[in-house]
Design an enzyme around this catalytic site. Structure first.
Site, PDB file in Angstrom:
ATOM      1  N   ASP A 167       0.835  -1.123  -0.169  1.00 14.71           N
ATOM      2  CA  ASP A 167       0.389  -0.205   0.491  1.00 14.71           C
ATOM      3  C   ASP A 167       0.765   1.384  -0.345  1.00 14.71           C
ATOM      4  O   ASP A 167       2.183   1.312   0.587  1.00 14.71           O
ATOM      5  CB  ASP A 167      -1.193   0.133   1.094  1.00 14.71           C
ATOM      6  CG  ASP A 167      -2.027   0.879   1.504  1.00 14.71           C
ATOM      7  OD1 ASP A 167      -2.151   1.572   0.589  1.00 14.71           O
ATOM      8  OD2 ASP A 167      -2.326   1.508   2.301  1.00 14.71           O
ATOM      9  N   GLU A 202       2.469   4.726  -4.072  1.00 17.84           N
ATOM     10  CA  GLU A 202       2.301   5.907  -5.229  1.00 17.84           C
ATOM     11  C   GLU A 202       3.462   6.754  -5.890  1.00 17.84           C
ATOM     12  O   GLU A 202       4.622   6.437  -6.620  1.00 17.84           O
ATOM     13  CB  GLU A 202       1.182   7.046  -4.905  1.00 17.84           C
ATOM     14  CG  GLU A 202       0.199   6.092  -5.262  1.00 17.84           C
ATOM     15  CD  GLU A 202      -0.023   4.959  -3.609  1.00 17.84           C
ATOM     16  OE1 GLU A 202      -0.339   5.139  -2.886  1.00 17.84           O
ATOM     17  OE2 GLU A 202      -1.051   4.524  -3.854  1.00 17.84           O
ATOM     18  N   ASP A 246      -9.070   3.549  -1.955  1.00 20.88           N
ATOM     19  CA  ASP A 246     -10.380   4.395  -0.458  1.00 20.88           C
ATOM     20  C   ASP A 246     -11.229   4.630  -1.896  1.00 20.88           C
ATOM     21  O   ASP A 246     -11.464   6.555  -0.939  1.00 20.88           O
ATOM     22  CB  ASP A 246      -9.245   5.589   0.360  1.00 20.88           C
ATOM     23  CG  ASP A 246      -8.145   4.606   1.459  1.00 20.88           C
ATOM     24  OD1 ASP A 246      -7.864   3.061   0.689  1.00 20.88           O
ATOM     25  OD2 ASP A 246      -7.020   5.326   1.429  1.00 20.88           O
TER      26      ASP A 246
END
Ligand code: GLC
Length: 838
Positions: free
Chosen positions: A388, A391, A466
């Site tokens: 997670d 990015e 999310d």
């Protein structure tokens, strides 16, 4: 500000093998025919460095092409495509075998640049539709907007929010039922302008790097994705348990709570395979550690969970806490594994653990180190890894990510973050995947990721990040997941119930119905939101959740076979209707219903207080899965959908291998849930459908031995002939699922057969063991209407068959269904349902 410059006239051109080079005043354009339907176009400017990220497969056998020069044009024939290259100025046009235009450079555009920006404008016909581009908000058709490729942790996901976590610069274009693809091989921040700048042209351009794109011709969208998969890689088979139901929460804490949740599933007879540990399992968010208070004995916990049949997936973020006393940090510093500024200072960004350093996954030696760090997690019994914040997401800074001046790469091959940014998550999952593979050789790694780039399917499953517990996000999950599938990523899902905001029962019930038919099925919710377990919203919703999770397990053998198809041919299991019906205009924008495989149509409810919805059924006959009612396709129907009903339709002619499925077993264990012993082949014959096939795929469900050929493919065929219904089962391969009987159910038979004959089939299955595109329309070899030698009558039973080793058939008039059990013996078997007496 630099001025936009367009490519000018060709000064000189030459041919070498299947590459043509065109020299212009501003650089060379290289065009290579990699396959008859695949053309690579590169614009090479002086001083530019090639991107060598191992993103694409360049190993293509050389094909022969014909080239002609006619005045102002050079024409290339590949056998499938004709590419006309206008020389003054340089413009490319692509034509099909019938000399119909597929697409061309815009007359006022074509290749252009401005400073370091490079791109290409193409003509945009008014009736062309666009799909793909990875993870985006909005509807299925991407036309009319400019989309940005720049991986970003952007919240919340509003209709205008762009970009998000995944950038996949692959565009699938569809016009009048014919498809082609454009893959823009460039990792810099890039853009796909699909009608913002002008209504008659679309363009793709990047802030740096090379203009390097691949033109892929269909006309079938399946063929475009097949090639795209050959180019960027295919998804390996997931472990079978990763297709089961998964439960997550930010965070289940402490260990006793994890056990309590796991136990509840078993007590309440709700099947589940996986439970997730979010960031609180770690010691103050230090990756590769356990919180000593909450998780004092991880091995014991994981053992206990394993005994209950649960796998555990733990989150691992890239940010390594800046803490002198922490061994991962210390190793990273001494090994020089972290990203640095050009002046040598390590880059520090704030994430969950506070100030953190970020591994430079672009270096092979760093990926190796990172992979090795998973050893203790695996030794404790962790089954898979959830990557997670990759990015990478950085708190409290403009741009929400790493400084663009940060340097990646080995000495001598340095690249700035501006070039590597979109690859950061991809490279992290590569490190994780390859690490798991080394640590547990022969076992299929399971990695889940938030961020990724083209080719992410090679390493990870993707969830859409999310979302919120909003009806709008339930609706949006469909186009989002469908477009991810059309971007080459098969194992995708959204957080069921919604992640942020408080969920509620009705929404959860509807979302679990959708989730049961999404490739990756996981419920997850944020800290401080209401509980979101299947039983959290009272008995009615719990019953619905149980029913649909069980239904998911029933469909596992079907799903598993579709993942084989994804591995072999790059086809997404969850697909928009346009995938199978590209010539039907209704399908071009249809994104509130979808297909799973080619035979199942799913039409979820995505609004509150609805007990009916409109469902479009495409050409053919469709059968309501619940009621067995038949509908003529090619129109909309209003279909009953009370809270406990997800409208589901089966294509007439379909063959669905389903688990017998009432028991809450896990997908991974060798029990009826895995579809071996409990497998039932469902046939839906229809006089209009003369022949259909389905390739049932089986293997051990967890190892990599399928890559060495240890699997079993059973080609199931159904044909409707003058003399009755024929079913054949042809096995190929060397995996033995330990089956002694085949169980079959034949639906929609309004009369009892005069006889059922069973015998050896023609059996040329061996030859067909390799699946290549097009899988869907595989050759059908058994000629209907001929009675094969050696067929024996099968015993008709006046009562339902229930003996374990009872061969025979039973007809249920009320259900209009035939139940059949035949011993599994030969490589090929044929079953003939004689509908009229001879
Ligand atoms: C991010 C993830 C979310 C996770 C949370 C805490 O927001 O997207 O799934 O629960 O971080 O780790």
């Amino acid at each position: 500000m630099d001025k936009v410059q367009y490519i000018g006239a060709v000064l000189h051109w030459s041919k070498q093998g299947n590459t043509l080079s065109f020299l212009t005043g501003s650089g060379a354009v290289q065009m290579t025919a990699l396959a008859p339907d695949l053309i690579r176009v590169r614009f090479l400017r002086p001083g530019q460095r090639e991107a060598d990220w191992e993103l694409i497969n360049l190993d293509w056998p050389e094909i022969s092409i014909q080239v002609q020069e006619t005045g102002e044009e050079v024409t290339v024939f590949t056998g499938e495509l004709t590419v006309r290259v206008g020389l003054s100025p340089l413009r490319l046009s692509f034509y099909d075998e019938q000399n119909r235009l597929i697409g061309r450079d815009h007359p006022q555009g074509g290749i252009f640049w401005r400073g370091s920006r490079v791109g290409c404008w193409k003509e945009m016909p008014g009736d062309e539709h666009y799909y793909g581009l990875g993870e985006k908000t909005g509807f299925l058709d991407r036309r009319g907007r400019r989309w940005v490729m720049w991986n970003t942790d952007n919240l919340p996901h509003l209709p205008t929010t762009d970009p998000l976590y995944q950038s996949i610069p692959f565009l699938l274009a569809l016009r009048q039922g014919r498809a082609y693809g454009i893959f823009f091989h460039n990792t810099w921040r890039s853009y796909f302008d699909l009608g913002k700048d002008a209504s008659d042209r679309y363009g793709f351009y990047a802030d740096g790097g090379e203009l390097d794109y691949f033109f892929i011709y269909g006309p079938d969208p399946k063929k475009v994705l097949f090639r795209y998969g050959q180019l960027t890689g295919r998804a390996p088979l997931p472990p079978r348990w990763a297709l089961g139901y998964q439960q997550s929460r930010y965070s289940y804490y402490p260990a006793t709570r994890v056990l309590e949740v796991a136990r509840r599933f078993r007590e309440r007879d709700i099947p589940a395979d996986v439970i997730y540990l979010d960031i609180h399992y770690m010691n103050q968010f230090r990756v590769f550690t356990w919180d000593p208070q909450g998780f004092p004995a991880p091995k014991r916990l994981l053992n206990e969970l394993a005994e209950m049949g649960f796998k555990v997936v733990t989150i691992v973020d890239p940010g390594v806490k800046k803490d002198e006393g922490y061994w991962v940090y210390a190793e990273g510093i001494s090994g020089d594994y972290f990203c640095r500024y050009p002046n040598g200072e390590p880059y520090v960004g704030e994430v969950w653990p506070g100030p953190a350093l970020f591994p430079d996954f672009s270096q092979a030696r760093v990926r190796r180190w990172w992979g090795e760090l998973h050893r203790e997690l695996l030794e404790a019994g962790v089954a898979g890894i959830w990557n997670d914040m990759n990015e990478p997401s950085v708190f409290n800074v403009a741009g929400k990510t790493m400084d663009l001046t940060v340097i990646h790469g080995e000495e001598g091959r340095e690249r700035t973050h501006a070039e590597v940014h979109n690859l950061y998550g991809f490279l992290m999952t590569r490190a994780t995947y390859e690490g798991l593979l080394r640590l547990r050789p022969g076992e299929r790694p399971f990695v889940l990721t938030r961020s990724g780039f083209a080719g992410i399917q090679r390493y990870a499953a993707v969830w859409t990040g999310d979302n919120s517990s909003w009806w709008e996000h339930l609706a949006m999950a469909m186009p989002m997941l469908l477009n991810l599938g059309l971007s080459g990523v098969p194992l995708v899902g959204s957080d069921i119930g919604g992640f942020m905001e408080d969920g509620h029962g009705e929404l959860f019930a509807r979302w679990i119905q959708l989730g049961a038919f999404c490739p990756f099925m996981r419920t997850h919710s944020a800290i401080d939101t209401v509980a979101q377990e299947p039983w959290s919203f009272g008995p009615e919703v719990e019953e619905i959740a149980r029913r649909y999770i069980k239904l998911r397990y029933r469909f596992l053998p079907y799903w598993y076979s579709l993942f084989w198809e994804a591995y072999r041919a790059g086809l997404p299991p969850m697909r928009p209707l346009l995938w199978e019906y590209p010539a039907d205009p209704v399908t071009w924008g249809l994104d509130d219903e979808f297909l799973v495989g080619k035979d199942l149509l799913v039409a979820p409810v995505y609004r509150p207080a609805i007990d009916q919805r409109q469902v479009y059924l495409p050409a053919g006959t469709w059968i309501n899965y619940w009621t067995e009612e038949r509908y003529a396709g090619g129109r909309y129907y209003s279909v009953a959908a009370p809270l406990d009903v997800l409208p589901l339709f089966v294509r007439a002619g379909a063959i669905l291998p389903l688990g017998a499925g009432s028991s809450p077993m896990t997908a991974g264990s060798n029990s009826s849930g895995n579809g071996h012993q409990g497998l039932i082949l469902h046939f839906y014959p229809d006089p209009e459908v003369k022949e259909s096939t389905f390739l049932l795929y089986e293997d051990d469900g967890h190892s990599l031995s399928y890559q060495e050929g240890h699997f079993l493919e059973t080609r199931l065929r159904l044909s409707w002939a003058e003399d009755g219904i024929r079913i054949s089962l042809e096995k190929a391969g060397n995996y033995n699922p330990g089956r002694t009987f085949w169980q079959l159910e034949v639906h929609g038979l309004d009369r009892e057969p005069a006889a059922v004959l069973v015998g050896p089939g023609r059996g040329d299955g061996e030859k067909e063991a390799t699946v290549e595109w097009p899988v869907a329309s595989a050759e059908i070899s058994s000629a209907p209407g001929q009675r094969a030698a050696g067929h024996r009558p099968c015993r008709r039973s006046p009562v339902p068959l229930d003996g374990e080793d009872d061969a025979g058939w039973f007809y249920d008039r009320k259900l209009a269904r035939l139940f059949l059990r035949v011993p599994d013996q030969d490589r090929a078997q044929e079953i003939w349902l004689q509908l009229t007496a001879e």
